[in-house]
Design a protein around this motif. Structure first.
Motif, PDB file in Angstrom:
ATOM      1  N   LEU A  82       0.782  -1.345  -0.091  1.00  0.00           N
ATOM      2  CA  LEU A  82       0.066  -0.124   0.004  1.00  0.00           C
ATOM      3  C   LEU A  82       0.732   1.331  -0.007  1.00  0.00           C
ATOM      4  O   LEU A  82       0.285   2.471  -0.596  1.00  0.00           O
ATOM      5  CB  LEU A  82      -0.896  -0.100   1.182  1.00  0.00           C
ATOM      6  CG  LEU A  82      -2.104  -0.987   1.155  1.00  0.00           C
ATOM      7  CD1 LEU A  82      -2.914  -1.068   2.515  1.00  0.00           C
ATOM      8  CD2 LEU A  82      -3.032  -0.761   0.023  1.00  0.00           C
ATOM      9  N   LYS A  83       1.949   1.107   0.698  1.00  0.00           N
ATOM     10  CA  LYS A  83       2.912   2.440   0.657  1.00  0.00           C
ATOM     11  C   LYS A  83       3.535   2.522  -0.763  1.00  0.00           C
ATOM     12  O   LYS A  83       3.622   3.790  -1.081  1.00  0.00           O
ATOM     13  CB  LYS A  83       4.095   2.116   1.535  1.00  0.00           C
ATOM     14  CG  LYS A  83       3.724   2.435   3.027  1.00  0.00           C
ATOM     15  CD  LYS A  83       4.881   2.133   4.166  1.00  0.00           C
ATOM     16  CE  LYS A  83       4.341   1.985   5.610  1.00  0.00           C
ATOM     17  NZ  LYS A  83       5.304   1.516   6.337  1.00  0.00           N
ATOM     18  N   ALA A  85       2.200   1.353  -3.588  1.00  0.00           N
ATOM     19  CA  ALA A  85       1.244   1.887  -4.607  1.00  0.00           C
ATOM     20  C   ALA A  85       0.511   3.173  -4.534  1.00  0.00           C
ATOM     21  O   ALA A  85       0.103   3.907  -5.542  1.00  0.00           O
ATOM     22  CB  ALA A  85       0.098   0.783  -4.461  1.00  0.00           C
ATOM     23  N   GLY A  86       0.599   3.921  -3.321  1.00  0.00           N
ATOM     24  CA  GLY A  86       0.279   5.295  -3.038  1.00  0.00           C
ATOM     25  C   GLY A  86      -1.391   5.191  -2.514  1.00  0.00           C
ATOM     26  O   GLY A  86      -1.537   5.672  -1.831  1.00  0.00           O
ATOM     27  N   HIS A  87      -2.014   4.515  -3.334  1.00  0.00           N
ATOM     28  CA  HIS A  87      -3.494   3.975  -2.916  1.00  0.00           C
ATOM     29  C   HIS A  87      -3.737   2.752  -3.688  1.00  0.00           C
ATOM     30  O   HIS A  87      -3.383   2.466  -4.915  1.00  0.00           O
ATOM     31  CB  HIS A  87      -4.600   5.267  -3.256  1.00  0.00           C
ATOM     32  CG  HIS A  87      -4.807   5.501  -4.740  1.00  0.00           C
ATOM     33  ND1 HIS A  87      -5.770   4.583  -5.266  1.00  0.00           N
ATOM     34  CD2 HIS A  87      -4.012   6.266  -5.598  1.00  0.00           C
ATOM     35  CE1 HIS A  87      -5.691   5.227  -6.749  1.00  0.00           C
ATOM     36  NE2 HIS A  87      -4.678   5.860  -6.724  1.00  0.00           N
ATOM     37  N   GLY A  88      -4.761   2.145  -2.923  1.00  0.00           N
ATOM     38  CA  GLY A  88      -5.180   0.696  -3.563  1.00  0.00           C
ATOM     39  C   GLY A  88      -6.051  -0.051  -2.263  1.00  0.00           C
ATOM     40  O   GLY A  88      -6.368   0.630  -1.329  1.00  0.00           O
ATOM     41  N   HIS A  89      -5.703  -1.225  -2.558  1.00  0.00           N
ATOM     42  CA  HIS A  89      -6.598  -1.984  -1.331  1.00  0.00           C
ATOM     43  C   HIS A  89      -5.677  -3.334  -1.255  1.00  0.00           C
ATOM     44  O   HIS A  89      -5.270  -4.100  -2.023  1.00  0.00           O
ATOM     45  CB  HIS A  89      -8.031  -2.442  -1.889  1.00  0.00           C
ATOM     46  CG  HIS A  89      -8.796  -3.112  -0.423  1.00  0.00           C
ATOM     47  ND1 HIS A  89      -8.789  -4.403  -0.113  1.00  0.00           N
ATOM     48  CD2 HIS A  89      -9.515  -2.407   0.492  1.00  0.00           C
ATOM     49  CE1 HIS A  89      -9.490  -4.468   0.912  1.00  0.00           C
ATOM     50  NE2 HIS A  89     -10.007  -3.338   1.260  1.00  0.00           N
ATOM     51  N   ALA A  90      -5.598  -3.879   0.174  1.00  0.00           N
ATOM     52  CA  ALA A  90      -4.938  -5.011   0.344  1.00  0.00           C
ATOM     53  C   ALA A  90      -5.990  -5.906   1.310  1.00  0.00           C
ATOM     54  O   ALA A  90      -6.539  -5.259   2.269  1.00  0.00           O
ATOM     55  CB  ALA A  90      -3.944  -4.858   1.282  1.00  0.00           C
ATOM     56  N   THR A  91      -6.045  -7.087   0.986  1.00  0.00           N
ATOM     57  CA  THR A  91      -6.766  -8.383   1.678  1.00  0.00           C
ATOM     58  C   THR A  91      -5.699  -9.106   2.327  1.00  0.00           C
ATOM     59  O   THR A  91      -5.029  -9.809   1.830  1.00  0.00           O
ATOM     60  CB  THR A  91      -7.805  -8.974   0.982  1.00  0.00           C
ATOM     61  OG1 THR A  91      -8.672  -7.916   0.425  1.00  0.00           O
ATOM     62  CG2 THR A  91      -8.455 -10.005   2.086  1.00  0.00           C
ATOM     63  N   GLY A 103      -1.492  -8.847  13.937  1.00  0.00           N
ATOM     64  CA  GLY A 103      -1.297  -7.632  12.534  1.00  0.00           C
ATOM     65  C   GLY A 103      -2.199  -6.306  12.668  1.00  0.00           C
ATOM     66  O   GLY A 103      -1.709  -5.199  12.455  1.00  0.00           O
ATOM     67  N   ARG A 104      -3.302  -6.659  13.253  1.00  0.00           N
ATOM     68  CA  ARG A 104      -4.315  -5.493  13.496  1.00  0.00           C
ATOM     69  C   ARG A 104      -3.845  -4.518  14.524  1.00  0.00           C
ATOM     70  O   ARG A 104      -4.023  -3.440  14.443  1.00  0.00           O
ATOM     71  CB  ARG A 104      -5.649  -5.928  13.962  1.00  0.00           C
ATOM     72  CG  ARG A 104      -6.272  -6.620  12.905  1.00  0.00           C
ATOM     73  CD  ARG A 104      -7.804  -6.736  13.288  1.00  0.00           C
ATOM     74  NE  ARG A 104      -8.474  -7.642  12.389  1.00  0.00           N
ATOM     75  CZ  ARG A 104      -9.007  -8.766  12.631  1.00  0.00           C
ATOM     76  NH1 ARG A 104      -8.493  -9.424  13.840  1.00  0.00           N
ATOM     77  NH2 ARG A 104      -9.588  -9.665  11.804  1.00  0.00           N
ATOM     78  N   MET A 112      -3.796   2.547   7.873  1.00  0.00           N
ATOM     79  CA  MET A 112      -4.290   1.983   6.558  1.00  0.00           C
ATOM     80  C   MET A 112      -5.559   1.271   6.625  1.00  0.00           C
ATOM     81  O   MET A 112      -5.975   0.794   5.667  1.00  0.00           O
ATOM     82  CB  MET A 112      -3.231   1.182   6.100  1.00  0.00           C
ATOM     83  CG  MET A 112      -1.723   1.701   5.659  1.00  0.00           C
ATOM     84  SD  MET A 112      -0.657   0.684   5.116  1.00  0.00           S
ATOM     85  CE  MET A 112       0.648   1.612   4.958  1.00  0.00           C
ATOM     86  N   ALA A 113      -6.440   1.342   7.789  1.00  0.00           N
ATOM     87  CA  ALA A 113      -7.588   0.730   8.170  1.00  0.00           C
ATOM     88  C   ALA A 113      -8.545   0.832   6.855  1.00  0.00           C
ATOM     89  O   ALA A 113      -8.986  -0.145   6.476  1.00  0.00           O
ATOM     90  CB  ALA A 113      -8.211   1.251   9.340  1.00  0.00           C
ATOM     91  N   ASP A 114      -8.592   1.940   6.231  1.00  0.00           N
ATOM     92  CA  ASP A 114      -9.517   2.065   5.198  1.00  0.00           C
ATOM     93  C   ASP A 114      -9.326   1.202   3.853  1.00  0.00           C
ATOM     94  O   ASP A 114      -9.993   1.003   2.867  1.00  0.00           O
ATOM     95  CB  ASP A 114      -9.958   3.473   4.849  1.00  0.00           C
ATOM     96  CG  ASP A 114     -10.452   4.440   5.921  1.00  0.00           C
ATOM     97  OD1 ASP A 114     -10.953   3.607   6.706  1.00  0.00           O
ATOM     98  OD2 ASP A 114     -10.403   5.565   5.922  1.00  0.00           O
TER      99      ASP A 114
END
Length: 250
Positions: A82-83, A85-91, A103-104, A112-114
């Motif tokens: 995520l760092k 990519a700048g913006h995106g989504h990770a599962t 991890g949480r 980066m919760a969102d």
């Protein structure tokens, strides 16, 4: 047709029924979860961070991509992705709930919760639709999967066309003398470190044994190709102590 209940697999150097392995692996990571990140630093002398950065360099995350990080545990790869990519989504998907809990707790998880989801699940039966993710990563996790080939098939299924697989895993040194020296370190030092830091020698004995039972670079490359991935390649890191395998869903 043979009864699948008779099938066996490796749990370290031990041969166990296939249906027992997942539970045993969960036991290992339940045991080490709270000290997992510290042990990674000690076991690799901090080099695991360099390996993970090398993975990101080759992966080159792009803005807006969706990542599935399997066996993602405490989120290391997802945070890096995520760092970059700048913006995106990770599962982050992991078989072991305590690893996700750890991890949480990390500061990056809150920041980066969102952009993050945490999912308990099995690499061999991913709880996602076909063609969902742009990138699939698994870092130091595929050797713990009961049937790694099935995990690779699942990776291919959930990736979108044009999606990329990247696997970071301990591997084999091409030089027999160096391999013997590394084995001496692995089998004599790492379980003792595990005992000192986590009070758990057996889990680290398993982790060392599981590295030696995992297929070598060329064999695993064949497995990646067999799952349907094209332009499949690998790069050795630290002379082959670890290897990065990459493939594309074309």
């Amino acid at each position: 047709m043979s009864d699948t209940s008779d099938k066996t697999t490796h749990f370290g150097f031990e041969t166990v029924p296939e249906h027992e392995k997942a539970g045993r692996v969960q036991g290992v990571f339940n045991s080490v979860a709270s000290k997992y990140d510290i042990m990674n630093d000690v076991m690799s002398m901090g080099i695991h961070r360099v390996w993970k950065d090398a993975m990101m360099d080759w992966l080159a995350p792009r803005p807006g991509q969706r990542l599935l990080d399997v066996a993602g545990g405490t989120g290391d790869i997802s945070f890096r992705f995520l760092k970059r990519a700048g913006h995106g989504h990770a599962t982050v998907l992991d078989l072991t709930e305590p690893m996700l809990v750890e991890g949480r707790k990390r500061a990056e998880a809150e920041q980066m919760a969102d952009s993050l989801d945490w999912v308990a699940g099995d690499a061999m039966a991913l709880p996602f639709e076909d063609n969902t993710f742009d990138v699939y990563t698994i870092s130091f996790g595929i050797r713990n999967v009961t049937r790694p080939q099935e995990a690779l098939y699942e990776a291919f299924r959930v990736l979108r066309p044009g999606g990329r697989l990247m696997v970071l895993e301990f591997s084999q040194l091409p030089n027999d003398g160096l391999q013997k020296l590394y084995d001496l370190y692995s089998f004599n030092v790492i379980p003792r470190m595990g005992q000192l830091i986590t009070g758990d020698r057996d889990s680290y004995q398993y982790l060392v044994e599981s590295i030696r039972k995992f297929p070598d670079q060329e064999t695993f490359l064949g497995m990646v190709r067999a799952a349907g991935f094209e332009n499949a390649k690998y790069r050795n890191l630290s002379m082959g102590i670890t290897a990065l395998h990459s493939g594309w869903k074309i």
